[in-house]
Enzyme design. Structure first.
Site, mmCIF file in Angstrom:
data_model
loop_
_atom_site.group_PDB
_atom_site.id
_atom_site.type_symbol
_atom_site.label_atom_id
_atom_site.label_comp_id
_atom_site.label_asym_id
_atom_site.label_seq_id
_atom_site.Cartn_x
_atom_site.Cartn_y
_atom_site.Cartn_z
ATOM 1 C CB SER A 51 -6.644 30.186 -11.639
ATOM 2 O OG SER A 51 -7.954 30.666 -11.765
ATOM 3 C CG ASP A 215 -8.507 29.574 -8.278
ATOM 4 O OD1 ASP A 215 -7.286 29.621 -8.033
ATOM 5 O OD2 ASP A 215 -9.028 30.111 -9.266
#
Length: 390
Positions: A51, A215
């Site tokens: 991320s 993610d």
């Protein structure tokens, strides 16, 4: 790939791995840590991120050594919205009590939720919730600004030249399987970095080679296990920079319950991973010693050769730096992009790295009976920890 160049590594290790957790706006902490490491002459040869950790990693790996801090600063000043009248910027430099600061931070987080972050993400127009049945939108925000930012700040030719190893984690939406995109085996592009940070339902999935990815933090927010599972045989210093602390106070109200839930979810039980690795490493070391004592004929047997593949000679130091949230930071601290808070996160990372680097034992190889050696100088008492699982 991953070994440190001769003459540029003040440690006794062949490889220096910088492991960066996801955490949105908290990621400025990682930039501060990196700035202090660079001042000490510690240059990572392997960057692994999830991320926002993937974005920071790409900026570091995708620039020359002398430009890296400046590029990180450019990114964080861009997304922290200075000059845009962001709530929180009006109070920059003014002392505020925690209650007032919590209110100011809440305003800044609300601004990001409503209006996005410059150079990072912007609300979809029209909003999906105003379209009957959601239309065909699968996210609230558009991350096209992030692609443009990555293309401007990151030299992907440099990344794919493999001067520094780069690994970023994402989740296949269709299969639910975790995947790592690594320049040791992949040709990395902006979409690989964007996929690692495509947290739903805020951000849309990113297509890579016909598959959609979200993610990596949905499965594991810390790429430590990837680094430890890639058995290079190199003596490795792992600098693990986490943005969510597994340790915290008992919640006092519903707001603090939401904050604590998020911290536990995204801390990803990193200490459990290091403890498990320590147990496996000791078994591998014992196996290597046993194989060395075998008579030649027995050591040459197919069974012994198979066991030899599981043995690993490398020595490891794992150093943890974990961001400790201020008491006024809420469950929305990962979307609080005001300039004042960004500067505080950056400064906290720099200070924590400085505290950790004062302990020079982290730069020296551990003994075989303490491999891997685990260090955490930010948790009280300030001494290495290796037994507690979190």
């Amino acid at each position: 790939m991953g070994a440190a160049p001769a003459g540029l590594n003040p440690t006794e290790f062949d490889c220096v791995a910088l492991v960066l957790q996801g955490g949105g706006a908290l990621g400025a902490y990682q930039a501060g840590v990196y700035e202090r490491l660079l001042e000490e002459g510690i240059e990572p040869t392997w960057l692994a991120g999830i991320s926002i950790g993937a974005i920071n990693s790409a900026i570091i790996a995708g620039n020359a050594r002398e430009d890296r801090v400046a590029r990180l600063r450019e990114f964080w000043e861009l997304v922290s919205g200075s000059g845009t009248g962001a709530p929180g910027d009006y109070w920059t430099g003014l002392p505020l009590v925690d209650t007032a600061r919590a209110w100011v931070n809440g305003l800044a987080a609300g601004r990001a939720i409503a209006g996005g972050a410059p150079g990072f993400f912007e609300p979809r127009v029209p909003p999906p919730y105003l379209v009957w049945n959601g239309g065909d939108a699968t996210s609230y925000y558009d991350t096209a600004p992030l692609r443009a930012t990555l293309e401007r700040l990151v030299d992907f030719d440099r990344i794919n030249a493999r001067q520094t190893r780069l690994s970023v984690g994402a989740v296949n939406v269709r299969t639910g399987n975790f995947a790592y995109f690594d320049n040791a085996t992949h040709h990395l592009r902006p979409e690989h970095i964007m996929a690692s940070g495509a947290l739903p339902p805020g951000f849309d999935a990113v297509e890579i080679d016909g598959e959609q990815y979200w993610d990596g933090g949905m499965v594991s927010n810390t790429p430590l296990e990837w680094v430890l599972s890639c058995r290079s045989g190199l003596d490795t210093l792992v600098l693990q920079v986490d943005l969510w602390s597994a340790h915290g106070e008992l919640p006092r109200d519903l707001a603090s319950v939401a904050t604590r839930m998020k911290e536990i979810q995204y801390s990803s039980r990193t200490r459990a991973a290091t403890d498990a690795f320590r147990r496996v490493k000791k078994l591998r070391t014992a196996l290597a010693e046993l194989l060395a004592m075998m008579p030649g004929e027995l050591a040459a047997s197919p069974q012994a050769r198979l066991l030899a593949e599981a043995a690993e000679p490398g020595l490891y130091n794992i150093v943890e730096l974990v961001y400790r949230s201020a008491t006024y930071e809420s469950q929305y601290k990962d979307v609080e992009f005001s300039r004042r808070t960004m500067e505080e996160h950056w400064s906290a990372g720099y200070a924590d790295a400085d505290t950790t680097l004062a302990h020079k034992e982290i730069l020296r190889l551990p003994g075989i009976d303490n491999n891997p050696a685990l260090f955490d100088f930010l948790t009280k008492p300030a001494q290495p920890t290796s037994k507690e699982t979190s």
